[in-house]
Design a protein around this motif. Structure first.
Motif, PDB file in Angstrom:
ATOM      1  N   HIS A  43       0.958  -1.284   0.178  1.00 15.63           N
ATOM      2  CA  HIS A  43       0.141   0.026   0.108  1.00 15.63           C
ATOM      3  C   HIS A  43       0.875   1.350  -0.097  1.00 15.63           C
ATOM      4  CE1 HIS A  43      -3.366  -2.497   0.954  1.00 15.63           C
ATOM      5  NE2 HIS A  43      -2.777  -2.925   2.139  1.00 15.63           N
ATOM      6  N   ASP A  44       0.230   2.421  -0.182  1.00  7.29           N
ATOM      7  CA  ASP A  44       0.864   3.752   0.150  1.00  7.29           C
ATOM      8  C   ASP A  44      -0.342   4.733   0.272  1.00  7.29           C
ATOM      9  OD1 ASP A  44      -0.454   4.401  -2.258  1.00  7.29           O
ATOM     10  OD2 ASP A  44       1.220   4.281  -3.506  1.00  7.29           O
ATOM     11  N   VAL A  45      -0.011   5.932   0.433  1.00  8.34           N
ATOM     12  CA  VAL A  45      -0.967   7.109   0.715  1.00  8.34           C
ATOM     13  C   VAL A  45      -0.741   8.241  -0.100  1.00  8.34           C
ATOM     14  CG1 VAL A  45      -2.113   8.413   2.578  1.00  8.34           C
ATOM     15  CG2 VAL A  45      -0.999   6.246   3.285  1.00  8.34           C
ATOM     16  N   ALA A  46      -1.806   8.594  -0.985  1.00 15.38           N
ATOM     17  CA  ALA A  46      -1.553   9.724  -1.813  1.00 15.38           C
ATOM     18  C   ALA A  46      -2.446  10.832  -1.340  1.00 15.38           C
ATOM     19  CB  ALA A  46      -2.025   9.276  -3.436  1.00 15.38           C
ATOM     20  N   LYS A  73       3.241  10.444   8.948  1.00 16.35           N
ATOM     21  CA  LYS A  73       2.678  11.360   9.919  1.00 16.35           C
ATOM     22  C   LYS A  73       1.904  12.567   8.966  1.00 16.35           C
ATOM     23  CE  LYS A  73       3.433  12.761  14.238  1.00 16.35           C
ATOM     24  NZ  LYS A  73       4.543  12.856  15.370  1.00 16.35           N
ATOM     25  N   VAL A  74       0.686  12.932   9.252  1.00 17.55           N
ATOM     26  CA  VAL A  74       0.041  14.018   8.584  1.00 17.55           C
ATOM     27  C   VAL A  74      -0.683  15.217   9.746  1.00 17.55           C
ATOM     28  CG1 VAL A  74      -1.684  14.711   7.078  1.00 17.55           C
ATOM     29  CG2 VAL A  74      -0.320  12.631   6.405  1.00 17.55           C
ATOM     30  N   THR A  75      -0.147  16.317   9.499  1.00 20.13           N
ATOM     31  CA  THR A  75      -0.859  17.214  10.307  1.00 20.13           C
ATOM     32  C   THR A  75      -2.033  17.815   9.657  1.00 20.13           C
ATOM     33  OG1 THR A  75       1.228  17.240  11.883  1.00 20.13           O
ATOM     34  CG2 THR A  75      -0.670  19.182  12.132  1.00 20.13           C
ATOM     35  N   LEU A  76      -3.083  17.935  10.156  1.00 24.45           N
ATOM     36  CA  LEU A  76      -4.027  18.463   9.442  1.00 24.45           C
ATOM     37  C   LEU A  76      -4.371  20.105   9.494  1.00 24.45           C
ATOM     38  CD1 LEU A  76      -6.913  15.844  10.309  1.00 24.45           C
ATOM     39  CD2 LEU A  76      -5.578  16.143   8.095  1.00 24.45           C
ATOM     40  N   GLY A  77      -4.573  20.883   8.414  1.00 22.57           N
ATOM     41  CA  GLY A  77      -4.533  22.178   8.424  1.00 22.57           C
ATOM     42  C   GLY A  77      -6.309  22.190   8.137  1.00 22.57           C
ATOM     43  N   ARG A  78      -6.712  23.545   8.335  1.00 23.00           N
ATOM     44  CA  ARG A  78      -8.264  23.747   8.016  1.00 23.00           C
ATOM     45  C   ARG A  78      -8.572  23.229   6.706  1.00 23.00           C
ATOM     46  NH1 ARG A  78     -11.395  27.198  11.272  1.00 23.00           N
ATOM     47  NH2 ARG A  78     -10.382  27.972  13.070  1.00 23.00           N
ATOM     48  N   GLY A  79      -9.900  22.863   6.504  1.00 23.12           N
ATOM     49  CA  GLY A  79     -10.316  22.308   5.125  1.00 23.12           C
ATOM     50  C   GLY A  79     -10.594  20.931   5.213  1.00 23.12           C
ATOM     51  N   THR A  80     -10.872  20.323   4.073  1.00 22.36           N
ATOM     52  CA  THR A  80     -11.033  19.096   3.810  1.00 22.36           C
ATOM     53  C   THR A  80      -9.850  18.355   3.017  1.00 22.36           C
ATOM     54  OG1 THR A  80     -13.425  19.395   3.278  1.00 22.36           O
ATOM     55  CG2 THR A  80     -12.486  17.267   2.712  1.00 22.36           C
ATOM     56  N   HIS A  81      -9.265  17.468   3.578  1.00 18.24           N
ATOM     57  CA  HIS A  81      -7.988  16.688   3.111  1.00 18.24           C
ATOM     58  C   HIS A  81      -8.559  15.317   2.547  1.00 18.24           C
ATOM     59  CE1 HIS A  81      -5.731  19.581   5.157  1.00 18.24           C
ATOM     60  NE2 HIS A  81      -6.670  19.519   5.983  1.00 18.24           N
ATOM     61  N   TYR A  82      -7.960  14.833   1.314  1.00 15.31           N
ATOM     62  CA  TYR A  82      -8.164  13.503   0.791  1.00 15.31           C
ATOM     63  C   TYR A  82      -7.103  12.811   0.557  1.00 15.31           C
ATOM     64  CZ  TYR A  82     -12.383  16.358  -0.517  1.00 15.31           C
ATOM     65  OH  TYR A  82     -13.614  17.301  -0.442  1.00 15.31           O
ATOM     66  N   PHE A  83      -7.144  11.494   0.814  1.00 11.01           N
ATOM     67  CA  PHE A  83      -6.201  10.540   1.028  1.00 11.01           C
ATOM     68  C   PHE A  83      -6.646   9.264   0.184  1.00 11.01           C
ATOM     69  CE2 PHE A  83      -5.724  12.926   4.704  1.00 11.01           C
ATOM     70  CZ  PHE A  83      -4.564  13.545   4.578  1.00 11.01           C
ATOM     71  N   VAL A  84      -5.765   8.700  -0.627  1.00 13.07           N
ATOM     72  CA  VAL A  84      -6.066   7.407  -1.375  1.00 13.07           C
ATOM     73  C   VAL A  84      -4.994   6.531  -1.540  1.00 13.07           C
ATOM     74  CG1 VAL A  84      -8.031   8.486  -2.757  1.00 13.07           C
ATOM     75  CG2 VAL A  84      -5.761   8.275  -3.972  1.00 13.07           C
ATOM     76  N   CYS A  85      -5.203   5.305  -1.642  1.00 11.11           N
ATOM     77  CA  CYS A  85      -4.122   4.301  -2.052  1.00 11.11           C
ATOM     78  C   CYS A  85      -3.989   4.450  -3.525  1.00 11.11           C
ATOM     79  CB  CYS A  85      -4.458   2.820  -1.475  1.00 11.11           C
ATOM     80  SG  CYS A  85      -2.967   1.882  -1.801  1.00 11.11           S
ATOM     81  N   THR A  86      -2.680   4.364  -4.089  1.00 13.14           N
ATOM     82  CA  THR A  86      -2.628   4.383  -5.308  1.00 13.14           C
ATOM     83  C   THR A  86      -2.397   3.016  -6.114  1.00 13.14           C
ATOM     84  OG1 THR A  86      -0.175   4.503  -5.475  1.00 13.14           O
ATOM     85  CG2 THR A  86      -1.485   6.589  -5.243  1.00 13.14           C
ATOM     86  N   VAL A  87      -2.250   1.820  -5.287  1.00 13.15           N
ATOM     87  CA  VAL A  87      -2.312   0.473  -5.757  1.00 13.15           C
ATOM     88  C   VAL A  87      -3.753   0.174  -6.608  1.00 13.15           C
ATOM     89  CG1 VAL A  87      -2.169  -1.873  -5.161  1.00 13.15           C
ATOM     90  CG2 VAL A  87      -0.746  -0.042  -4.151  1.00 13.15           C
ATOM     91  N   ARG A  88      -3.483  -0.251  -7.844  1.00  9.53           N
ATOM     92  CA  ARG A  88      -4.612  -0.569  -8.685  1.00  9.53           C
ATOM     93  C   ARG A  88      -5.692  -1.160  -7.851  1.00  9.53           C
ATOM     94  NH1 ARG A  88      -3.523  -2.562 -14.706  1.00  9.53           N
ATOM     95  NH2 ARG A  88      -5.491  -1.487 -15.501  1.00  9.53           N
ATOM     96  N   LYS A 135       5.022   6.796   1.377  1.00  4.11           N
ATOM     97  CA  LYS A 135       5.393   5.424   1.166  1.00  4.11           C
ATOM     98  C   LYS A 135       6.275   4.763   2.017  1.00  4.11           C
ATOM     99  CE  LYS A 135       5.667   6.029  -3.989  1.00  4.11           C
ATOM    100  NZ  LYS A 135       6.484   5.644  -5.091  1.00  4.11           N
ATOM    101  N   SER A 136       6.186   5.489   3.194  1.00  2.00           N
ATOM    102  CA  SER A 136       7.230   4.989   4.277  1.00  2.00           C
ATOM    103  C   SER A 136       6.505   3.680   5.138  1.00  2.00           C
ATOM    104  CB  SER A 136       7.699   6.181   5.294  1.00  2.00           C
ATOM    105  OG  SER A 136       6.428   6.444   6.138  1.00  2.00           O
ATOM    106  N   GLY A 137       5.141   3.643   4.844  1.00  5.50           N
ATOM    107  CA  GLY A 137       4.333   2.633   5.962  1.00  5.50           C
ATOM    108  C   GLY A 137       4.147   3.327   7.356  1.00  5.50           C
TER     109      GLY A 137
END
Length: 141
Positions: free
Chosen positions: A84-87, A112-127, A107-109
């Motif tokens: 997996h990964d996180v885009a 860490k993501v710190t959220l700012g204001r607003g909507t954030h979107y994350f997906v796995c790029t594996v087919r 791609k590290s597995g």
């Protein structure tokens, strides 16, 4: 007169201690205001995690994370990086599961993501993974 001055300085010292105590007590919640969130709870960053954020409150400064037990502060998304990964994507890419060229891909597995204001979107790029619900949308207020 010396006695009066001593009482005044004792009262002043006590008042200063009370003020300092109040400042410490009221600033403690501010220091701890940011929260950590385990993405996918105990199930982690995996297929069918897309409903995980619904009904949750996120604030700017919060951290998303996926960890096991007491190691909460170690990672944001924890996953097997060989599978997996996180885009980090925009709303259109989230809906279509088509990751644009140049998107930031973690791609590290142990990301860490710190959220700012607003909507954030994350997906796995594996087919097929995004289409199978390996994506989240998080709105931070």
């Amino acid at each position: 007169m010396a006695r009066g001055r001593g009482s005044a300085s004792g009262a002043l010292a006590a008042a200063l201690l009370v003020i300092i105590g109040l400042l410490v007590a009221t600033s403690a919640p501010l220091a701890g205001a940011a929260a950590s969130h385990m993405v996918g709870d105990n199930g982690g960053w995996k297929l069918n995690v897309d409903g995980w954020a619904k009904g949750r409150t996120f604030r700017a400064g919060d951290q998303l994370e996926r960890t096991d037990g007491w190691r909460r502060d170690r990672a944001v998304f924890r996953y097997n990086r060989e599978v997996h990964d996180v885009a980090v994507v925009d709303a259109a890419a989230y809906r279509s599961c088509v990751v644009p060229r140049g998107a930031k891909v973690l791609k590290s597995g142990r990301d860490k993501v710190t959220l700012g204001r607003g909507t954030h979107y994350f997906v796995c790029t594996v087919r097929g993974h995004c289409q199978a619900g390996m994506k989240i949308a998080v709105k931070a207020v």
